[in-house]
Design a protein around this motif. Sequence first.
Motif: not given
Length: 109
Positions: A32-35, A57-64, A69-77
């Motif tokens: 969802l974040i990537s979209d 870290k942005v690159t890591d997130l975009k590349n899965g 990244f705990p669930l809470e961090k993804l919710l924060y994003f």
Amino acid sequence: MPDYTVRSGNIFRDLGFSNAQEKLAKVKLASLISDILDERQLSDSEVALIFKIDIPKVTDLKNGRLQGFPLEKLLYFLVALGQNIDIMVSPKPETVSSGSIQVVRTHYN
């Protein structure tokens, strides 16, 4: 008759991970974040500023690569991207052996 294996709908459960529901939820949230990032055409440096993380870290997130990244961090994003998050807790059906975690995106016009 061909051989086949019935899958659960959760690749992490099928592979035997003990925290399969959390892993799948993280993947769905990251997707969802990537979209949203793709829709907004944000650069990695813009994303880093919004999320208060460094560009690797942005690159890591975009590349899965979600280990850091705990669930809470993804919710924060998602909140940082202007998304509302509703957490609903309900009893599981009696016919189901354990509770579940679901990620659902709604669209408002």
